[in-house]
Design a protein around this motif. Structure first.
Motif, PDB file in Angstrom:
ATOM      1  N   GLY A 184      -7.719  34.430  16.945  1.00 41.17           N
ATOM      2  CA  GLY A 184      -6.714  33.913  17.785  1.00 41.17           C
ATOM      3  C   GLY A 184      -5.514  34.799  18.110  1.00 41.17           C
ATOM      4  N   LEU A 185      -4.527  34.194  18.343  1.00 41.29           N
ATOM      5  CA  LEU A 185      -3.558  34.805  18.795  1.00 41.29           C
ATOM      6  C   LEU A 185      -2.287  34.857  17.743  1.00 41.29           C
ATOM      7  CD1 LEU A 185      -2.507  33.420  22.372  1.00 41.29           C
ATOM      8  CD2 LEU A 185      -3.573  35.743  21.713  1.00 41.29           C
ATOM      9  N   ILE A 186      -1.315  35.481  17.813  1.00 44.55           N
ATOM     10  CA  ILE A 186      -0.101  35.473  16.723  1.00 44.55           C
ATOM     11  C   ILE A 186       0.525  33.943  16.682  1.00 44.55           C
ATOM     12  CG2 ILE A 186       1.630  35.865  18.787  1.00 44.55           C
ATOM     13  CD1 ILE A 186       3.393  37.500  16.758  1.00 44.55           C
ATOM     14  N   SER A 187       0.311  33.213  17.619  1.00 42.20           N
ATOM     15  CA  SER A 187       0.793  31.736  17.500  1.00 42.20           C
ATOM     16  C   SER A 187      -0.159  30.960  16.243  1.00 42.20           C
ATOM     17  CB  SER A 187       0.785  30.801  18.704  1.00 42.20           C
ATOM     18  OG  SER A 187      -0.470  31.349  19.558  1.00 42.20           O
ATOM     19  N   ASP A 188      -1.355  31.304  16.303  1.00 41.18           N
ATOM     20  CA  ASP A 188      -2.331  30.835  15.397  1.00 41.18           C
ATOM     21  C   ASP A 188      -2.178  31.543  14.006  1.00 41.18           C
ATOM     22  OD1 ASP A 188      -4.160  29.587  17.376  1.00 41.18           O
ATOM     23  OD2 ASP A 188      -4.477  31.414  17.874  1.00 41.18           O
ATOM     24  N   ALA A 189      -1.570  32.642  13.893  1.00 44.64           N
ATOM     25  CA  ALA A 189      -1.187  33.441  12.980  1.00 44.64           C
ATOM     26  C   ALA A 189      -0.055  32.696  12.121  1.00 44.64           C
ATOM     27  CB  ALA A 189      -0.807  34.878  13.032  1.00 44.64           C
ATOM     28  N   ALA A 190       0.817  32.473  13.007  1.00 48.14           N
ATOM     29  CA  ALA A 190       1.777  31.641  12.596  1.00 48.14           C
ATOM     30  C   ALA A 190       1.912  30.514  11.816  1.00 48.14           C
ATOM     31  CB  ALA A 190       3.079  31.321  13.913  1.00 48.14           C
ATOM     32  N   THR A 191       0.723  29.619  12.254  1.00 46.78           N
ATOM     33  CA  THR A 191       0.537  28.245  11.718  1.00 46.78           C
ATOM     34  C   THR A 191       0.068  28.543  10.469  1.00 46.78           C
ATOM     35  OG1 THR A 191      -0.352  27.562  13.870  1.00 46.78           O
ATOM     36  CG2 THR A 191      -0.949  26.164  12.149  1.00 46.78           C
ATOM     37  N   ILE A 192      -0.749  29.714  10.151  1.00 49.47           N
ATOM     38  CA  ILE A 192      -1.270  29.769   8.596  1.00 49.47           C
ATOM     39  C   ILE A 192      -0.146  30.377   7.829  1.00 49.47           C
ATOM     40  CG2 ILE A 192      -2.938  31.425   7.379  1.00 49.47           C
ATOM     41  CD1 ILE A 192      -4.745  31.718  10.068  1.00 49.47           C
ATOM     42  N   VAL A 193       0.617  31.180   8.500  1.00 51.28           N
ATOM     43  CA  VAL A 193       1.743  31.569   7.622  1.00 51.28           C
ATOM     44  C   VAL A 193       2.743  30.531   7.266  1.00 51.28           C
ATOM     45  CG1 VAL A 193       4.109  32.780   7.833  1.00 51.28           C
ATOM     46  CG2 VAL A 193       1.927  34.189   8.490  1.00 51.28           C
ATOM     47  N   GLN A 194       3.054  29.496   8.041  1.00 50.78           N
ATOM     48  CA  GLN A 194       3.914  28.258   7.690  1.00 50.78           C
ATOM     49  C   GLN A 194       3.242  27.595   6.552  1.00 50.78           C
ATOM     50  OE1 GLN A 194       4.337  26.082  11.274  1.00 50.78           O
ATOM     51  NE2 GLN A 194       5.547  27.659  12.272  1.00 50.78           N
ATOM     52  N   GLN A 195       1.846  27.296   6.701  1.00 51.48           N
ATOM     53  CA  GLN A 195       1.250  26.888   5.426  1.00 51.48           C
ATOM     54  C   GLN A 195       1.274  27.453   4.241  1.00 51.48           C
ATOM     55  OE1 GLN A 195       0.226  23.525   5.960  1.00 51.48           O
ATOM     56  NE2 GLN A 195      -0.045  23.488   3.701  1.00 51.48           N
ATOM     57  N   LYS A 196       1.017  28.724   4.149  1.00 55.40           N
ATOM     58  CA  LYS A 196       1.202  29.784   2.983  1.00 55.40           C
ATOM     59  C   LYS A 196       2.567  29.809   2.439  1.00 55.40           C
ATOM     60  CE  LYS A 196      -3.171  31.504   3.177  1.00 55.40           C
ATOM     61  NZ  LYS A 196      -4.051  31.446   2.012  1.00 55.40           N
ATOM     62  N   SER A 197       3.617  29.871   3.297  1.00 60.93           N
ATOM     63  CA  SER A 197       4.819  30.005   2.823  1.00 60.93           C
ATOM     64  C   SER A 197       5.326  28.518   1.861  1.00 60.93           C
ATOM     65  CB  SER A 197       5.883  30.225   3.729  1.00 60.93           C
ATOM     66  OG  SER A 197       5.923  29.349   4.801  1.00 60.93           O
ATOM     67  N   LYS A 198       4.733  27.449   2.625  1.00 65.99           N
ATOM     68  CA  LYS A 198       5.219  26.267   1.897  1.00 65.99           C
ATOM     69  C   LYS A 198       4.207  26.102   0.439  1.00 65.99           C
ATOM     70  CE  LYS A 198       5.059  21.532   4.156  1.00 65.99           C
ATOM     71  NZ  LYS A 198       4.146  21.098   5.154  1.00 65.99           N
ATOM     72  N   ASP A 199       2.940  26.609   0.631  1.00 63.12           N
ATOM     73  CA  ASP A 199       2.072  26.422  -0.488  1.00 63.12           C
ATOM     74  C   ASP A 199       2.478  27.375  -1.640  1.00 63.12           C
ATOM     75  OD1 ASP A 199       0.641  24.533   0.773  1.00 63.12           O
ATOM     76  OD2 ASP A 199      -1.042  25.730   1.259  1.00 63.12           O
ATOM     77  N   LEU A 200       2.975  28.541  -1.435  1.00 58.30           N
ATOM     78  CA  LEU A 200       2.835  29.854  -2.278  1.00 58.30           C
ATOM     79  C   LEU A 200       4.375  30.323  -2.559  1.00 58.30           C
ATOM     80  CD1 LEU A 200      -0.325  31.609  -1.142  1.00 58.30           C
ATOM     81  CD2 LEU A 200      -0.131  30.155  -3.382  1.00 58.30           C
ATOM     82  N   GLY A 201       5.221  29.789  -1.738  1.00 62.72           N
ATOM     83  CA  GLY A 201       6.633  30.341  -1.810  1.00 62.72           C
ATOM     84  C   GLY A 201       6.961  31.531  -1.028  1.00 62.72           C
ATOM     85  N   TRP A 202       6.028  32.040  -0.411  1.00 61.19           N
ATOM     86  CA  TRP A 202       6.268  33.482   0.206  1.00 61.19           C
ATOM     87  C   TRP A 202       7.328  32.941   1.314  1.00 61.19           C
ATOM     88  CZ3 TRP A 202       0.530  34.625   1.425  1.00 61.19           C
ATOM     89  CH2 TRP A 202      -0.163  34.741   0.404  1.00 61.19           C
ATOM     90  N   PHE A 203       8.236  33.986   1.565  1.00 65.14           N
ATOM     91  CA  PHE A 203       9.168  33.893   2.366  1.00 65.14           C
ATOM     92  C   PHE A 203       8.748  34.485   3.921  1.00 65.14           C
ATOM     93  CE2 PHE A 203      13.206  34.841   4.548  1.00 65.14           C
ATOM     94  CZ  PHE A 203      13.891  33.656   4.414  1.00 65.14           C
ATOM     95  N   ASP A 204       9.002  33.614   4.822  1.00 67.21           N
ATOM     96  CA  ASP A 204       8.612  33.810   6.144  1.00 67.21           C
ATOM     97  C   ASP A 204       9.481  34.481   6.965  1.00 67.21           C
ATOM     98  OD1 ASP A 204       7.446  33.532   8.712  1.00 67.21           O
ATOM     99  OD2 ASP A 204       7.312  31.438   8.878  1.00 67.21           O
ATOM    100  N   VAL A 205       9.223  35.732   7.372  1.00 70.73           N
ATOM    101  CA  VAL A 205       9.993  36.463   8.118  1.00 70.73           C
ATOM    102  C   VAL A 205       9.613  36.483   9.672  1.00 70.73           C
ATOM    103  CG1 VAL A 205      11.086  37.950   6.486  1.00 70.73           C
ATOM    104  CG2 VAL A 205       8.880  38.703   7.385  1.00 70.73           C
ATOM    105  N   SER A 206       8.946  35.615  10.146  1.00 68.44           N
ATOM    106  CA  SER A 206       8.681  35.283  11.582  1.00 68.44           C
ATOM    107  C   SER A 206       9.883  35.607  12.427  1.00 68.44           C
ATOM    108  CB  SER A 206       8.089  33.871  11.826  1.00 68.44           C
ATOM    109  OG  SER A 206       7.084  33.574  11.253  1.00 68.44           O
ATOM    110  N   THR A 207       9.540  36.181  13.661  1.00 63.37           N
ATOM    111  CA  THR A 207      10.685  36.197  14.622  1.00 63.37           C
ATOM    112  C   THR A 207      11.686  34.988  14.660  1.00 63.37           C
ATOM    113  OG1 THR A 207       9.339  37.500  15.908  1.00 63.37           O
ATOM    114  CG2 THR A 207      11.200  36.635  17.091  1.00 63.37           C
TER     115      THR A 207
END
Ligand SMILES: *Cc1c(COP(=O)(O)O)cnc(C)c1O
Ligand SMILES: [Zn+2]
Length: 392
Positions: A184-207
């Motif tokens: 998929g696209l960057i927008s699909d990647a963004a959905t995964i990143v949101q979940q990961k940052s929530k679950d694992l405490g990673w800091f999301d540096v999305s635009t």
């Protein structure tokens, strides 16, 4: 060299104006909109005038007073920023323009201007104690994040569409970034990143989902002002995906005016997108304040394949306030201007940068730009990252 003091005072929401504390990690406002760093201009004036910073290094920390990192120890740098403004003599001759320039962001570390924003976000993040960063990316932002994570001994978790250029994937891995390829696209990647940052405490540096990438990007505005001797050019043309560059430069000009370094003149800000993904152009033509999600986004310019920019309202605001424009160009013209710029000017442009040139030609033909004006084309990335596009 004497350390210059950041005049960072607080963060404010660009929508509801609520104030936020800059001394702890922040993402977006509780109202769902973007936070901007604010500076104490009087404090900045104590050390900042056109004559006092001439000897400072040409990187994004040049105007450190207006940058968010407080402790100079955390001002990481790989030499980002300080890119040249090149006069395009041959293209200028072809189109009979008097003052046509190109800001060559391809000369940044990792070959694109993404290094500015990620340098700033990672530096500030590390200052605030963050060790794990994550990002959804079409490619270039992931490479830049990985480089600054390596430089700062932190971790980069990168989520990228699997059709991103090979060189960029290799860069991420070489820098030690943890790369996950997705469908998929960057927008699909963004959905995964949101979940990961929530679950694992990673800091999301999305635009624009945190306040400091745009601070790095705004340094393009500082540099343009200085490189044109504090006389702002008439027109800035910029290939727009997430729009951080336009938003950042618009913020930069306000700060420079508050400091007294420039007057009230602003350039007309012009956004270029690809016809296969042009949500900002569409919203601009309809005079809307926000854009609609663009379905089935396709273009060879991966950096422009952003179906819905989170900062759309700030991009559009800059376009409207500057009496600017928005224009879409075809992929075939992108390829054409990659080749023309290589042959005619000796500059290898990436597809996004070539879109800027194509947009310029289109606007000139439409009569939206005067041949006597001072025009700056933003070349956001180097053609070295996509060599296959030159072979067609
Ligand atoms: C990300 C990117 C863009 C789009 O930049 P925004 O500031 O997010 O609009 C343009 N060109 C290149 C090379 C990019 O990597
Ligand atoms: Zn708010």
């Amino acid at each position: 060299m004497k350390a210059h003091i950041s005049a960072l005072s607080h963060l404010t929401c660009t929508h509801c104006k609520k104030k936020h504390d800059p001394h702890v990690p922040q993402t977006i406002c509780s109202c769902g909109n973007i936070l901007f760093a604010q500076y104490d201009i009087e404090k900045a004036k104590e050390t900042l005038s056109p004559y006092t910073f001439e000897k400072r290094p040409h990187n994004i920390w040049r105007l450190a007073e207006l940058m968010p990192v407080i402790n100079p120890h955390y001002r990481f740098t790989l030499g980002e920023g300080g890119t040249p403004v090149l006069k395009l003599n041959n293209l200028g001759k072809t189109y009979h323009t008097a003052r046509l320039f190109l800001k060559d962001e391809g000369q940044n570390p990792t070959g694109t201007f993404k290094s500015r924003g990620l340098c700033s976000a990672v530096s500030k993040g590390v200052e605030l104690g963050i060790k794990n960063f994550t990002i959804p990316t079409a490619g270039n932002a992931g490479a830049a994040l990985s480089a600054y994570a390596a430089a700062s001994n932190t971790n980069a978790y990168v989520f990228m569409p699997k059709d991103a250029p090979d060189i960029i994937k290799q860069e991420v891995v070489a820098f030690g970034g943890k790369l996950t390829l997705i469908e998929g696209l960057i927008s699909d990647a963004a959905t995964i990143v949101q979940q990961k940052s929530k679950d694992l405490g990673w800091f999301d540096v999305s635009t624009l989902k945190e306040p400091y990438r745009v601070e790095g990007k705004k340094t393009m505005g500082f540099e343009i002002a200085e490189q044109f001797n504090w006389e702002i050019p008439d027109v800035i043309i910029y290939p727009t995906g997430g729009g951080t560059g336009i938003i950042g430069m618009w913020k930069a000009f306000q700060e420079l005016e508050a400091l007294g370094l420039i007057g009230s003149k602003r350039p007309r800000m012009i956004a270029v997108q690809a016809t296969g993904c042009a949500p900002i152009v569409d919203a601009f033509n309809k005079k809307h304040a926000r854009s609609a999600f663009w379905n089935h986004a396709t273009t060879i310019a991966a950096g422009l394949r952003v179906p819905k920019a989170f900062g759309d309202y700030l991009i559009l605001k800059a376009l409207y306030e500057s009496n600017g424009a928005a224009v879409a160009v075809k992929d075939e013209d992108i390829l054409k201007y990659m080749k023309i710029m290589a042959k005619k000017e000796g500059i290898l442009l990436g597809p996004e940068a070539a879109a800027t040139v194509a947009g310029f030609v289109k606007l000139l033909e439409r009569g939206c730009i005067d041949k006597q004006e001072t025009i700056v084309l933003f070349a956001t990335g180097s053609g070295l990252l996509t060599p296959e596009f030159f072979i067609h």
